[in-house]
Design a protein around this motif. Structure first.
Motif, PDB file in Angstrom:
ATOM      1  N   ARG A 281      -0.821  15.113  14.685  1.00 43.46           N
ATOM      2  CA  ARG A 281      -1.440  13.384  13.658  1.00 43.46           C
ATOM      3  C   ARG A 281      -0.911  13.565  12.830  1.00 43.46           C
ATOM      4  N   PHE A 282       0.034  13.899  11.825  1.00 48.19           N
ATOM      5  CA  PHE A 282       1.222  13.811  11.456  1.00 48.19           C
ATOM      6  C   PHE A 282       1.197  14.901  10.140  1.00 48.19           C
ATOM      7  N   ALA A 283       2.077  14.768   9.364  1.00 50.92           N
ATOM      8  CA  ALA A 283       2.606  16.282   8.474  1.00 50.92           C
ATOM      9  C   ALA A 283       2.138  15.400   6.973  1.00 50.92           C
ATOM     10  N   LEU A 284       3.183  16.785   6.151  1.00 54.51           N
ATOM     11  CA  LEU A 284       2.332  16.778   4.875  1.00 54.51           C
ATOM     12  C   LEU A 284       2.812  15.725   4.154  1.00 54.51           C
ATOM     13  N   ILE A 285       4.053  15.625   4.122  1.00 55.42           N
ATOM     14  CA  ILE A 285       5.269  15.097   3.470  1.00 55.42           C
ATOM     15  C   ILE A 285       5.422  13.919   4.510  1.00 55.42           C
ATOM     16  N   ASP A 286       4.699  13.050   4.876  1.00 55.98           N
ATOM     17  CA  ASP A 286       4.894  11.847   6.255  1.00 55.98           C
ATOM     18  C   ASP A 286       3.588  10.942   5.055  1.00 55.98           C
ATOM     19  N   PRO A 287       4.343   9.365   4.689  1.00 54.82           N
ATOM     20  CA  PRO A 287       3.282   8.977   3.844  1.00 54.82           C
ATOM     21  C   PRO A 287       2.198   7.923   4.676  1.00 54.82           C
ATOM     22  N   VAL A 288       1.296   7.035   3.843  1.00 59.08           N
ATOM     23  CA  VAL A 288       0.001   7.172   4.835  1.00 59.08           C
ATOM     24  C   VAL A 288      -0.457   5.901   5.085  1.00 59.08           C
ATOM     25  N   ALA A 289       1.440   5.092   4.778  1.00 62.45           N
ATOM     26  CA  ALA A 289       0.668   4.173   4.541  1.00 62.45           C
ATOM     27  C   ALA A 289       0.461   3.397   6.250  1.00 62.45           C
ATOM     28  N   PRO A 290       1.117   3.642   6.913  1.00 60.82           N
ATOM     29  CA  PRO A 290       0.922   3.753   8.419  1.00 60.82           C
ATOM     30  C   PRO A 290      -0.869   3.653   8.850  1.00 60.82           C
ATOM     31  N   TRP A 291      -1.474   4.484   8.483  1.00 58.96           N
ATOM     32  CA  TRP A 291      -2.556   4.585   8.906  1.00 58.96           C
ATOM     33  C   TRP A 291      -3.851   3.169   7.172  1.00 58.96           C
ATOM     34  N   LEU A 292      -2.641   3.874   6.469  1.00 66.98           N
ATOM     35  CA  LEU A 292      -3.680   2.826   5.296  1.00 66.98           C
ATOM     36  C   LEU A 292      -2.847   1.925   4.918  1.00 66.98           C
ATOM     37  N   PRO A 293      -2.658   1.360   5.630  1.00 62.56           N
ATOM     38  CA  PRO A 293      -1.982  -0.351   5.168  1.00 62.56           C
ATOM     39  C   PRO A 293      -1.754  -0.714   3.468  1.00 62.56           C
ATOM     40  N   GLU A 294      -3.310  -0.170   3.461  1.00 64.00           N
ATOM     41  CA  GLU A 294      -3.214  -0.997   1.799  1.00 64.00           C
ATOM     42  C   GLU A 294      -2.439  -0.391   0.404  1.00 64.00           C
ATOM     43  N   LEU A 295      -2.166   0.485   0.479  1.00 65.59           N
ATOM     44  CA  LEU A 295      -1.113   1.229   0.254  1.00 65.59           C
ATOM     45  C   LEU A 295       0.264   1.626   0.443  1.00 65.59           C
ATOM     46  N   ALA A 296       0.375   0.506   1.203  1.00 60.94           N
ATOM     47  CA  ALA A 296       2.211   0.171   0.999  1.00 60.94           C
ATOM     48  C   ALA A 296       3.008   0.350   0.214  1.00 60.94           C
ATOM     49  N   SER A 297       2.868  -0.416  -0.832  1.00 58.88           N
ATOM     50  CA  SER A 297       3.404  -1.385  -2.203  1.00 58.88           C
ATOM     51  C   SER A 297       2.920  -1.473  -3.289  1.00 58.88           C
ATOM     52  N   PRO A 298       2.635   0.670  -4.134  1.00 60.35           N
ATOM     53  CA  PRO A 298       1.090   0.544  -4.741  1.00 60.35           C
ATOM     54  C   PRO A 298       2.173   0.201  -6.258  1.00 60.35           C
ATOM     55  N   VAL A 299       1.471   0.157  -7.235  1.00 58.57           N
ATOM     56  CA  VAL A 299       2.199  -0.479  -8.145  1.00 58.57           C
ATOM     57  C   VAL A 299       1.443   0.488  -9.040  1.00 58.57           C
ATOM     58  N   VAL A 300       2.073   0.737 -10.332  1.00 56.69           N
ATOM     59  CA  VAL A 300       1.834   2.066 -11.746  1.00 56.69           C
ATOM     60  C   VAL A 300       1.514   1.509 -12.703  1.00 56.69           C
ATOM     61  N   VAL A 301       0.729   0.799 -13.681  1.00 55.78           N
ATOM     62  CA  VAL A 301       0.912   1.187 -14.950  1.00 55.78           C
ATOM     63  C   VAL A 301       2.275   1.412 -15.679  1.00 55.78           C
ATOM     64  N   ARG A 302       2.788   0.702 -17.029  1.00 61.08           N
ATOM     65  CA  ARG A 302       4.098   1.065 -16.981  1.00 61.08           C
ATOM     66  C   ARG A 302       3.810   2.254 -18.000  1.00 61.08           C
ATOM     67  N   THR A 303       2.761   2.765 -18.572  1.00 62.72           N
ATOM     68  CA  THR A 303       2.559   4.112 -19.662  1.00 62.72           C
ATOM     69  C   THR A 303       0.640   3.626 -19.184  1.00 62.72           C
ATOM     70  N   PRO A 304       0.469   5.238 -19.414  1.00 54.60           N
ATOM     71  CA  PRO A 304      -0.977   5.393 -19.299  1.00 54.60           C
ATOM     72  C   PRO A 304      -1.621   3.864 -19.605  1.00 54.60           C
ATOM     73  N   SER A 305      -1.250   3.707 -21.007  1.00 58.02           N
ATOM     74  CA  SER A 305      -2.464   3.242 -21.909  1.00 58.02           C
ATOM     75  C   SER A 305      -2.209   1.650 -21.515  1.00 58.02           C
ATOM     76  N   SER A 306      -1.394   1.645 -20.844  1.00 57.84           N
ATOM     77  CA  SER A 306      -0.720  -0.692 -20.573  1.00 57.84           C
ATOM     78  C   SER A 306      -2.168  -1.110 -20.384  1.00 57.84           C
ATOM     79  N   PRO A 307      -2.064  -2.222 -20.372  1.00 57.43           N
ATOM     80  CA  PRO A 307      -2.637  -3.264 -19.576  1.00 57.43           C
ATOM     81  C   PRO A 307      -2.872  -2.843 -18.425  1.00 57.43           C
ATOM     82  N   VAL A 308      -3.697  -3.145 -17.546  1.00 57.87           N
ATOM     83  CA  VAL A 308      -4.323  -2.903 -15.802  1.00 57.87           C
ATOM     84  C   VAL A 308      -2.399  -4.400 -15.229  1.00 57.87           C
ATOM     85  N   ASP A 309      -1.915  -5.305 -16.193  1.00 59.94           N
ATOM     86  CA  ASP A 309      -1.096  -5.934 -15.576  1.00 59.94           C
ATOM     87  C   ASP A 309       0.354  -5.754 -16.064  1.00 59.94           C
TER      88      ASP A 309
END
Length: 377
Positions: A74-102
């Protein structure tokens, strides 16, 4: 010579917990101990088939389910999950772990199945719970100790998760817990049925795990133990009664910590892993699950939870004999409700400990360490 029952009785008689059930198997020799009561009132004795909230042992079951879908093609370990979890298609990351969430930057690559299995997708608990992006996991997703009836249904939960920035870039750092809940949603969407239905049909029924699920039927509640935490006076304080939060299947069946099970059901499951995966998985899939995938830096960053151990899929892997119980290659995990299950392929050993007392910190308590030392002897 101190036996398994002696270890359990010492802690139960001291009043720190009402009862416990444990199993140590070395090859075909199986030792079981059943001690104490199902509750603090002593209204029912603990029995071998008592039922427990196994909390994070659920993570290993979820990982097995994912590997079954890999083997199904049904999928491989290296496959992106976005086809089944489209909510995760364009994730963003805090600039540093202690950065504000925006204060965020785009993720450098897509989140894959392997990122989730190894807890390196970017969501989860680090050693510092005070970081702004971590706080949202508690306030918005209700992550933490299992409270199954308080969590939103999967689609709503995923929509909320998608609004929470990653703490680290995918693949960069090990973060505890949240990835298994995401995997639970992935399993359901790929399989086209609920997570409870998939686990029942593909894992619990083939292994004869009749007492394992996300809720306890009314007819089985006489065997369901109470769940406790250490109260202000040092004794057990009730968190959840047998007719409490596990009385019905929750809207969000947690792949990270939602299961109830019994000693013999968990023994059937762990024996499957020890014996090479049959009838559920290939030996190659079990080998992947029980391999440490972390770098030394990632293990060091996870010290609060792993104490130098590595991480496979859904569970820890001992990488060096730093403690009397730490046997290289031992695979398994602990539950925050006072449970633990491990297999050691090199020695053919299984160890399972089920108690009713919630852990007060990620550090395993004295009973667990004594039990592991005995199991490794």
């Amino acid at each position: 010579m101190t036996g398994l029952r002696d270890i359990l009785e010492r802690h139960v008689s001291g009043g720190s917990l009402p009862g416990a059930v444990a199993l140590v198997a070395r090859g075909d020799e199986v030792e079981v101990a059943v001690v104490g009561s199902a509750d603090t009132e002593g209204s029912a004795p603990m029995v071998r088939d008592s039922l427990f909230r196994v909390a994070s042992i659920t993570k290993i079951v979820t990982a097995v389910a994912v590997m079954m879908l890999v083997e199904d093609g049904r999928f491989a370990l290296i496959d992106p999950v976005a086809p089944w979890l489209p909510e995760l298609a364009s994730p963003v990351v805090v600039r540093t772990p202690s950065s504000p969430v925006d204060d965020v930057v785009p993720a450098e690559h897509a989140i894959t199945v392997a990122d989730l299995l190894t807890f390196r997708a970017g969501w989860g608990f680090p050693s510092d719970f005070s970081l702004p992006a971590v706080g949202l996991l508690f306030s918005e997703l209700k992550q933490g100790p299992p409270n199954p009836q308080l969590i939103a249904a999967p689609d709503e939960w995923m929509a909320t998760l998608a609004k929470i920035p990653l703490l680290h870039q995918p693949g960069e750092a090990w973060l505890y817990h949240t990835c298994s809940d995401v995997l639970g949603v992935l399993i359901a969407r790929v399989a086209g049925c609920s997570l409870p239905e998939f686990l029942a049909e593909r894992i619990f029924e083939p292994l004869g795990m009749a007492d394992t699920g996300f809720a306890v039927p009314h007819g089985s509640r006489g065997r369901f133990t109470g769940c406790y935490r250490t109260g202000p006076q040092g004794g057990p304080e009730l968190i959840d009664a047998p007719d409490g939060q596990w009385s019905g299947v929750p809207a969000f069946p947690s792949g990270a910590g939602g299961l109830v099970s019994s000693l013999d059901d968990l023994y059937a499951f762990t024996r499957m892993l020890l014996d090479g995966g049959g009838p559920l998985l290939s030996a190659d899939s079990v080998q992947r699950m029980t391999t440490d995938w972390l770098t030394p830096a990632q293990r060091a960053g996870a010290e609060l939870f792993l104490e130098g151990q590595g991480w496979g899929f859904g569970g820890s892997v001992d990488v060096a004999p730093v403690d009397p119980w730490n046997v290289p290659g031992r695979y398994g995990w602990v539950g925050g409700t006072g449970t633990a299950a491990h297999v050691t392929p090199s020695t053919g050993a299984v160890s399972i400990l089920l108690t009713q007392l919630e852990l007060s910190s990620p550090t395993p308590p004295a009973l667990m360490r004594e039990f592991w030392t005995y199991a490794a002897s």
